[in-house]
Scaffold this motif. Structure first.
Motif, mmCIF file in Angstrom:
data_model
loop_
_atom_site.group_PDB
_atom_site.id
_atom_site.type_symbol
_atom_site.label_atom_id
_atom_site.label_comp_id
_atom_site.label_asym_id
_atom_site.label_seq_id
_atom_site.Cartn_x
_atom_site.Cartn_y
_atom_site.Cartn_z
ATOM 1 N N ASN A 1 0.838 -1.207 0.000
ATOM 2 C CA ASN A 1 0.000 0.000 0.000
ATOM 3 C C ASN A 1 0.863 1.243 0.000
ATOM 4 O O ASN A 1 2.084 1.192 0.209
ATOM 5 C CB ASN A 1 -0.926 0.005 1.217
ATOM 6 C CG ASN A 1 -0.192 -0.189 2.526
ATOM 7 O OD1 ASN A 1 -0.121 -1.317 3.031
ATOM 8 N ND2 ASN A 1 0.378 0.858 3.083
ATOM 9 N N LYS A 2 0.228 2.375 -0.231
ATOM 10 C CA LYS A 2 0.893 3.666 -0.163
ATOM 11 C C LYS A 2 1.242 3.997 1.293
ATOM 12 O O LYS A 2 0.474 3.705 2.214
ATOM 13 C CB LYS A 2 -0.019 4.763 -0.711
ATOM 14 C CG LYS A 2 -0.441 4.574 -2.172
ATOM 15 C CD LYS A 2 0.648 4.989 -3.119
ATOM 16 C CE LYS A 2 0.136 5.060 -4.554
ATOM 17 N NZ LYS A 2 1.210 5.438 -5.510
ATOM 18 N N ALA A 3 2.398 4.655 1.479
ATOM 19 C CA ALA A 3 2.821 5.015 2.832
ATOM 20 C C ALA A 3 1.865 6.005 3.487
ATOM 21 O O ALA A 3 1.668 5.977 4.714
ATOM 22 C CB ALA A 3 4.234 5.594 2.799
ATOM 23 N N TYR A 4 1.203 6.845 2.699
ATOM 24 C CA TYR A 4 0.325 7.855 3.287
ATOM 25 C C TYR A 4 -0.962 7.267 3.860
ATOM 26 O O TYR A 4 -1.702 7.941 4.582
ATOM 27 C CB TYR A 4 0.000 8.963 2.280
ATOM 28 C CG TYR A 4 -0.764 8.559 1.035
ATOM 29 C CD1 TYR A 4 -2.132 8.279 1.072
ATOM 30 C CD2 TYR A 4 -0.126 8.501 -0.203
ATOM 31 C CE1 TYR A 4 -2.838 7.933 -0.071
ATOM 32 C CE2 TYR A 4 -0.824 8.156 -1.360
ATOM 33 C CZ TYR A 4 -2.175 7.875 -1.296
ATOM 34 O OH TYR A 4 -2.879 7.541 -2.422
ATOM 35 N N TYR A 5 -1.230 5.990 3.589
ATOM 36 C CA TYR A 5 -2.401 5.350 4.183
ATOM 37 C C TYR A 5 -2.328 5.367 5.712
ATOM 38 O O TYR A 5 -3.351 5.387 6.392
ATOM 39 C CB TYR A 5 -2.520 3.892 3.723
ATOM 40 C CG TYR A 5 -2.988 3.690 2.298
ATOM 41 C CD1 TYR A 5 -3.040 4.726 1.382
ATOM 42 C CD2 TYR A 5 -3.378 2.420 1.869
ATOM 43 C CE1 TYR A 5 -3.462 4.519 0.083
ATOM 44 C CE2 TYR A 5 -3.809 2.198 0.564
ATOM 45 C CZ TYR A 5 -3.839 3.258 -0.326
ATOM 46 O OH TYR A 5 -4.247 3.046 -1.612
ATOM 47 N N ILE A 6 -1.105 5.312 6.243
ATOM 48 C CA ILE A 6 -0.934 5.305 7.706
ATOM 49 C C ILE A 6 -1.606 6.529 8.315
ATOM 50 O O ILE A 6 -2.378 6.431 9.277
ATOM 51 C CB ILE A 6 0.563 5.264 8.078
ATOM 52 C CG1 ILE A 6 1.229 4.012 7.503
ATOM 53 C CG2 ILE A 6 0.743 5.312 9.589
ATOM 54 C CD1 ILE A 6 2.749 4.022 7.600
ATOM 55 N N ASP A 7 -1.327 7.700 7.743
ATOM 56 C CA ASP A 7 -1.917 8.940 8.271
ATOM 57 C C ASP A 7 -3.426 8.989 8.032
ATOM 58 O O ASP A 7 -4.179 9.458 8.902
ATOM 59 C CB ASP A 7 -1.250 10.155 7.625
ATOM 60 C CG ASP A 7 0.179 10.358 8.104
ATOM 61 O OD1 ASP A 7 0.488 9.928 9.228
ATOM 62 O OD2 ASP A 7 0.986 10.936 7.348
ATOM 63 N N LEU A 8 -3.863 8.519 6.868
ATOM 64 C CA LEU A 8 -5.296 8.537 6.582
ATOM 65 C C LEU A 8 -6.059 7.719 7.614
ATOM 66 O O LEU A 8 -7.149 8.112 8.059
ATOM 67 C CB LEU A 8 -5.570 7.985 5.181
ATOM 68 C CG LEU A 8 -5.042 8.795 3.984
ATOM 69 C CD1 LEU A 8 -5.399 8.101 2.667
ATOM 70 C CD2 LEU A 8 -5.596 10.222 3.996
ATOM 71 N N ILE A 9 -5.506 6.593 8.008
ATOM 72 C CA ILE A 9 -6.160 5.710 8.981
ATOM 73 C C ILE A 9 -6.110 6.311 10.384
ATOM 74 O O ILE A 9 -7.117 6.361 11.104
ATOM 75 C CB ILE A 9 -5.520 4.313 8.945
ATOM 76 C CG1 ILE A 9 -5.907 3.601 7.642
ATOM 77 C CG2 ILE A 9 -5.931 3.482 10.151
ATOM 78 C CD1 ILE A 9 -5.234 2.251 7.434
ATOM 79 N N LEU A 10 -4.934 6.794 10.796
ATOM 80 C CA LEU A 10 -4.794 7.373 12.138
ATOM 81 C C LEU A 10 -5.652 8.623 12.295
ATOM 82 O O LEU A 10 -6.212 8.871 13.376
ATOM 83 C CB LEU A 10 -3.326 7.699 12.421
ATOM 84 C CG LEU A 10 -2.398 6.504 12.610
ATOM 85 C CD1 LEU A 10 -0.956 6.966 12.758
ATOM 86 C CD2 LEU A 10 -2.804 5.659 13.813
ATOM 87 N N ASN A 11 -5.765 9.404 11.237
ATOM 88 C CA ASN A 11 -6.549 10.644 11.319
ATOM 89 C C ASN A 11 -8.047 10.379 11.435
ATOM 90 O O ASN A 11 -8.813 11.304 11.747
ATOM 91 C CB ASN A 11 -6.275 11.527 10.097
ATOM 92 C CG ASN A 11 -4.893 12.147 10.132
ATOM 93 O OD1 ASN A 11 -4.274 12.232 11.179
ATOM 94 N ND2 ASN A 11 -4.396 12.560 8.972
ATOM 95 N N TYR A 12 -8.461 9.141 11.196
ATOM 96 C CA TYR A 12 -9.865 8.784 11.390
ATOM 97 C C TYR A 12 -10.087 8.140 12.770
ATOM 98 O O TYR A 12 -11.096 7.518 13.026
ATOM 99 C CB TYR A 12 -10.340 7.846 10.272
ATOM 100 C CG TYR A 12 -11.845 7.669 10.246
ATOM 101 C CD1 TYR A 12 -12.680 8.686 9.791
ATOM 102 C CD2 TYR A 12 -12.435 6.493 10.698
ATOM 103 C CE1 TYR A 12 -14.058 8.535 9.785
ATOM 104 C CE2 TYR A 12 -13.809 6.316 10.687
ATOM 105 C CZ TYR A 12 -14.612 7.339 10.236
ATOM 106 O OH TYR A 12 -15.982 7.197 10.230
ATOM 107 N N SER A 13 -9.115 8.299 13.633
ATOM 108 C CA SER A 13 -9.204 7.845 15.042
ATOM 109 C C SER A 13 -9.034 6.341 15.214
ATOM 110 O O SER A 13 -9.448 5.782 16.239
ATOM 111 C CB SER A 13 -10.531 8.296 15.686
ATOM 112 O OG SER A 13 -10.617 9.709 15.682
#
Length: 373
Positions: free
Chosen positions: A150-162
């Motif tokens: 997966n893309k590395a930015y998925y980490i932030d997308l997931i964390l930012n949704y709590s």
């Protein structure tokens, strides 16, 4: 404006499957999934998962363009076996846009809540017997067979949704040059010692595949039953997976430990077919991809040890070392250049230590996330 649409037609399902090919078009480490395999996995009536559970696919559109996808999954067998009320999300792919990601997660969350979920966990691409986890370390090379990417930015997308971290899954790499051959050198002595306890090692017999599969299913469901989120496979699910794997299994890397007629341990390594799939455009076998797959198997130089389990009463006897030793020895003879052992739970200290003892290096890490609803 972002619109979330539930997938209901065959055309929409095709678009769902194909979206990652466009998203990762410039990524040299992306390996396209085979279209036919994904279609079976995601179509009720084609995959045995849907005999007991359900899933809903969603697509995110910005105007007329697809910008994301997700699957909401309700695994009845998981909830029953593990005594939880857990919804899952999987097949998450998205442009780098938090609004798109939020709306996809919200759609999946609402769907599993309607089923009765009190938490949501993922990524789980249908079940924990399929691809699991979000890659969080090791983006510098393609994934091995049947492992996610997966893309590395998925980490932030997931964390930012709590979402918060639930558990990490480890992948170890071992090259032919770095391998500690000690387990191979001691293999004869270790097997001789096991023999005195009535335990012997052998390769799987593909000519008696049906009976072998029935025995292996029993140990699979027993040896892994204390693993996180493990769900015993139904007969239909196990036979479905076995049928697919039979096409690429080399008996040299499918090793059985047995006492009398009882299988007490099993290890399975499979050729890293991603070496071939990475060259098959958009996962289509026709018209020419099938030839790349068939003729490419003989040239594969890496291996994934995807399964190793020993019944609880037979652990710490050296069976694990012998199973690994057999695979390493056979791989060396076949000129396999590297192998991956995956995946291992971060708190499975016994197995992680055994792998590290043969000089394997932790080189990729995957993560499961959870969110209370």
């Amino acid at each position: 404006m972002i619109t979330i649409i539930p997938v209901e037609s065959k055309k929409q399902r095709k678009a769902f499957i194909d979206f990652p090919h466009d998203l990762y078009a410039e990524d040299p480490n992306y390996v396209p999934e085979l279209f036919l395999a994904q279609e079976d996995l995601l179509t009720p009536g084609k995959h045995p998962f849907y005999l007991h559970s359900s899933a809903q696919l969603f697509l995110a559109y910005s105007d007329a363009k697809i910008v994301g996808r997700i699957a909401a999954i309700w695994n009845v067998n998981n909830n029953s076996f593990n005594h939880v009320q857990e919804g899952h999300f999987g097949f998450f792919d998205c442009i780098n846009d938090q609004e798109v990601a939020d709306k996809l997660f919200e759609a999946a969350e609402n769907w599993v809540k309607q089923k009765g979920a009190t938490t949501v966990v993922g990524p789980i691409n249908l079940t924990t017997n399929d691809t699991v986890g979000l890659l969080v370390e090791g983006f510098d090379r393609p994934p091995m067979a049947m492992m996610p990417y997966n893309k590395a930015y998925y980490i932030d997308l997931i964390l930012n949704y709590s979402f918060s971290q639930k558990v990490d899954l480890r992948a170890y790499q071992i090259s032919s040059d770095d391998a500690n051959k000690r387990s191979v050198l001691l293999l004869d002595k270790l097997e001789e010692r096991l023999g005195r306890s009535g335990i012997r090692l052998r390769q799987i017999n593909l000519k008696d595949f049906k009976n072998e599969v029935a025995k292996i299913k029993t140990i699979y469901n027993k040896a892994w039953d204390k693993n996180l989120a493990f769900v015993p496979m139904t007969d239909e699910e196990f036979n479905y997976v076995a049928k697919d794997l039979k096409q690429i299994v080399n008996p040299k890397y499918a090793i059985i430990a047995e006492k009398g007629d009882e299988i007490v341990g099993f290890a399975l390594g499979v050729p890293n077919i991603n070496e071939i799939l990475i060259k098959i455009k958009r996962g289509r076998l026709l018209p020419f991809g099938i030839f790349k797959l068939l003729f490419g198997l003989k040239k594969v130089k890496s291996l994934r040890v995807m399964m190793l389990g020993v019944l609880e009463n037979y652990r710490k006897m050296g069976i694990e070392a012998c199973l690994y030793g057999r695979i390493i020895k056979n791989g060396t003879i076949d000129n396999v250049q590297e192998a991956e052992c995956s995946w291992m739970l971060e708190h499975n200290y016994l197995m992680n230590h055994a792998i590290e003892q043969i000089n394997a290096k932790l080189y990729k890490r995957y993560r499961l996330y959870e969110k209370t609803l």
